[in-house]
Design a protein around this motif. Structure first.
Motif, mmCIF file in Angstrom:
data_model
loop_
_atom_site.group_PDB
_atom_site.id
_atom_site.type_symbol
_atom_site.label_atom_id
_atom_site.label_comp_id
_atom_site.label_asym_id
_atom_site.label_seq_id
_atom_site.Cartn_x
_atom_site.Cartn_y
_atom_site.Cartn_z
ATOM 1 N N ALA A 1 -6.040 -3.751 -5.655
ATOM 2 C CA ALA A 1 -5.127 -4.221 -6.889
ATOM 3 C C ALA A 1 -5.548 -5.808 -7.045
ATOM 4 O O ALA A 1 -5.294 -6.504 -6.321
ATOM 5 C CB ALA A 1 -3.812 -3.994 -6.585
ATOM 6 N N GLU A 2 -6.228 -6.060 -8.055
ATOM 7 C CA GLU A 2 -6.960 -7.460 -8.343
ATOM 8 C C GLU A 2 -6.329 -7.915 -9.647
ATOM 9 O O GLU A 2 -6.346 -6.999 -10.600
ATOM 10 C CB GLU A 2 -8.496 -7.496 -8.146
ATOM 11 N N CYS A 3 -6.270 -9.200 -9.674
ATOM 12 C CA CYS A 3 -6.036 -9.727 -11.100
ATOM 13 C C CYS A 3 -6.426 -11.459 -10.932
ATOM 14 O O CYS A 3 -6.644 -11.822 -9.866
ATOM 15 C CB CYS A 3 -4.525 -9.885 -11.156
ATOM 16 N N SER A 4 -6.596 -11.720 -12.165
ATOM 17 C CA SER A 4 -7.021 -13.221 -12.279
ATOM 18 C C SER A 4 -5.981 -14.336 -12.116
ATOM 19 O O SER A 4 -6.551 -15.370 -12.220
ATOM 20 C CB SER A 4 -7.772 -13.420 -13.607
ATOM 21 N N CYS A 5 -4.828 -13.897 -11.994
ATOM 22 C CA CYS A 5 -3.617 -14.967 -11.991
ATOM 23 C C CYS A 5 -3.729 -15.363 -10.506
ATOM 24 O O CYS A 5 -4.678 -15.087 -9.585
ATOM 25 C CB CYS A 5 -2.309 -14.195 -12.323
ATOM 26 N N THR B 1 -4.311 -11.462 -5.405
ATOM 27 C CA THR B 1 -4.687 -11.132 -4.291
ATOM 28 C C THR B 1 -3.860 -9.944 -3.816
ATOM 29 O O THR B 1 -4.184 -9.235 -2.887
ATOM 30 C CB THR B 1 -4.997 -12.164 -3.114
ATOM 31 N N ALA B 2 -2.595 -9.921 -4.095
ATOM 32 C CA ALA B 2 -1.541 -8.985 -3.931
ATOM 33 C C ALA B 2 -1.372 -8.340 -5.166
ATOM 34 O O ALA B 2 -1.936 -8.462 -6.260
ATOM 35 C CB ALA B 2 -0.447 -9.759 -3.275
ATOM 36 N N LEU B 3 -0.420 -7.551 -5.129
ATOM 37 C CA LEU B 3 0.057 -6.618 -6.255
ATOM 38 C C LEU B 3 0.991 -7.460 -7.155
ATOM 39 O O LEU B 3 2.239 -7.790 -6.701
ATOM 40 C CB LEU B 3 0.779 -5.486 -5.652
ATOM 41 N N CYS B 4 0.616 -8.015 -8.382
ATOM 42 C CA CYS B 4 1.295 -9.124 -8.984
ATOM 43 C C CYS B 4 2.053 -8.377 -9.991
ATOM 44 O O CYS B 4 2.134 -7.057 -10.196
ATOM 45 C CB CYS B 4 0.386 -10.241 -9.752
ATOM 46 N N ASN B 5 2.822 -9.195 -10.995
ATOM 47 C CA ASN B 5 3.467 -8.340 -11.778
ATOM 48 C C ASN B 5 2.745 -7.899 -12.928
ATOM 49 O O ASN B 5 3.140 -7.058 -13.605
ATOM 50 C CB ASN B 5 4.608 -9.523 -12.200
ATOM 51 N N HIS B 6 1.431 -8.444 -13.176
ATOM 52 C CA HIS B 6 0.471 -8.224 -14.391
ATOM 53 C C HIS B 6 0.104 -6.562 -13.870
ATOM 54 O O HIS B 6 -0.102 -5.603 -14.733
ATOM 55 C CB HIS B 6 -0.705 -8.908 -14.474
ATOM 56 N N ASN B 7 -0.130 -6.282 -12.578
ATOM 57 C CA ASN B 7 -0.527 -5.070 -12.335
ATOM 58 C C ASN B 7 0.643 -3.926 -12.334
ATOM 59 O O ASN B 7 0.537 -2.799 -12.733
ATOM 60 C CB ASN B 7 -1.095 -4.937 -10.668
ATOM 61 N N VAL B 8 1.790 -4.542 -12.068
ATOM 62 C CA VAL B 8 2.828 -3.684 -12.201
ATOM 63 C C VAL B 8 3.128 -3.191 -13.528
ATOM 64 O O VAL B 8 3.467 -1.969 -13.859
ATOM 65 C CB VAL B 8 4.226 -4.222 -11.592
ATOM 66 N N GLN C 1 2.973 0.374 -18.173
ATOM 67 C CA GLN C 1 2.401 0.853 -19.556
ATOM 68 C C GLN C 1 1.533 1.961 -19.303
ATOM 69 O O GLN C 1 1.779 2.984 -20.350
ATOM 70 C CB GLN C 1 1.674 -0.407 -19.864
ATOM 71 N N THR C 2 0.820 2.376 -18.358
ATOM 72 C CA THR C 2 -0.095 3.469 -18.344
ATOM 73 C C THR C 2 0.981 4.667 -18.195
ATOM 74 O O THR C 2 0.551 5.989 -18.917
ATOM 75 C CB THR C 2 -0.979 3.095 -17.363
ATOM 76 N N ALA C 3 1.912 4.616 -17.425
ATOM 77 C CA ALA C 3 2.927 5.745 -17.291
ATOM 78 C C ALA C 3 3.433 6.132 -18.609
ATOM 79 O O ALA C 3 3.826 7.076 -18.688
ATOM 80 C CB ALA C 3 3.773 5.528 -16.372
ATOM 81 N N HIS C 4 3.915 5.170 -19.364
ATOM 82 C CA HIS C 4 4.607 5.123 -20.574
ATOM 83 C C HIS C 4 3.473 6.019 -21.598
ATOM 84 O O HIS C 4 3.924 7.039 -22.274
ATOM 85 C CB HIS C 4 5.091 3.835 -21.173
ATOM 86 N N TYR C 5 2.496 5.536 -21.659
ATOM 87 C CA TYR C 5 1.128 6.289 -22.596
ATOM 88 C C TYR C 5 1.128 7.581 -22.017
ATOM 89 O O TYR C 5 0.794 8.581 -22.750
ATOM 90 C CB TYR C 5 -0.060 5.625 -22.573
ATOM 91 N N SER C 6 1.125 7.950 -20.932
ATOM 92 C CA SER C 6 0.943 9.444 -20.507
ATOM 93 C C SER C 6 2.187 10.243 -20.671
ATOM 94 O O SER C 6 2.067 11.447 -20.856
ATOM 95 C CB SER C 6 0.836 9.336 -18.815
#
Length: 226
Positions: free
Chosen positions: A16-20, A24-31, A36-41
């Motif tokens: 899980a990577e992010c530019s914020c 380096t950890a699971l940030c709120n953007h990844n969550v 959002q992906t679960a909602h589309y599914s």
């Protein structure tokens, strides 16, 4: 932003990577991306729906926008022109209500509205008869003195809050710190702070003897001021 899953049951997050800053950890953007992906599914969408412009969606100017709107005092409101010459609040029109009568409010004769206009019919009685003014309604404090509870003056002009600090010489002394029943456990959390920041937090720790010395110095200063 990048999220990699492991092919197993249950599914685990491998990367899980992010530019914020917290990437380096699971940030709120990844969550948020996972939600959002679960909602589309759930909606059975094969692709991300396009973002529509304001001209492609329903007009919204007939719907009131209440975000950020809250009740307030009339004296705090400032009315500005639609085309102000200067963008300053001082140029607006403010409420300048003041106490125009002398003495305490209300006058005892004012509370006898029902008695004075009991012989008048509703079509010729003054408007003040519809305000439920009566001697049975309790009085509350306001900026202009005693007024009836529920009246506009009671909530538009409440008693002003004094900023003067009142010292009570007979106030009890504060309890000794730290309390015997409370202990601050040491922390080893380093996944957010750097090593230098963690050392700085450890340097701010206060021992029991230091806290007792601080409490004794504060007590002596209070005695010296009094």
């Amino acid at each position: 932003m990048k999220i990699v899953f492991e092919d197993r049951v249950p599914v685990d997050i491998a990367v899980a990577e992010c530019s914020c800053v917290a990437g380096t950890a699971l940030c709120n953007h990844n969550v948020a991306l996972l939600f959002q992906t679960a909602h589309y599914s759930t909606l059975n969408l094969a692709a991300v729906p396009p973002v529509l412009s304001c001209t492609e969606t329903e007009q919204r100017w007939h719907k009131p926008r209440t975000m950020g709107v809250k009740p307030g005092r009339v004296s705090d409101m400032v009315f500005l022109s639609s085309k102000p010459k200067q963008f300053t609040v001082a140029d607006g029109v403010r409420s300048k209500r003041y106490k125009a009568v002398r003495g305490e409010l209300p006058d005892p004769d004012v509370l006898k509205v029902d008695e004075q206009y009991q012989d008048f019919t509703a079509d010729i009685a003054p408007l003040i008869t519809t305000m439920a003014i009566s001697a049975d309604v309790p009085l509350v404090d306001s900026a202009f003195g005693k007024v009836q509870a529920g009246s506009p003056i009671s909530y538009q002009h409440p008693v002003p809050v004094s900023r003067v600090v009142v010292r009570h010489p007979d106030a009890p002394l504060p309890p000794p710190l730290p309390l015997d029943s409370y202990r601050l456990e040491p922390t080893n959390c380093q996944f957010v702070c750097t090593h230098q920041q963690h050392l700085h937090l450890q340097s701010l720790a206060t021992t029991f003897d230091m806290a007792k010395d601080f409490s004794a110095v504060e007590h002596h200063l209070r005695v010296w001021e009094s």
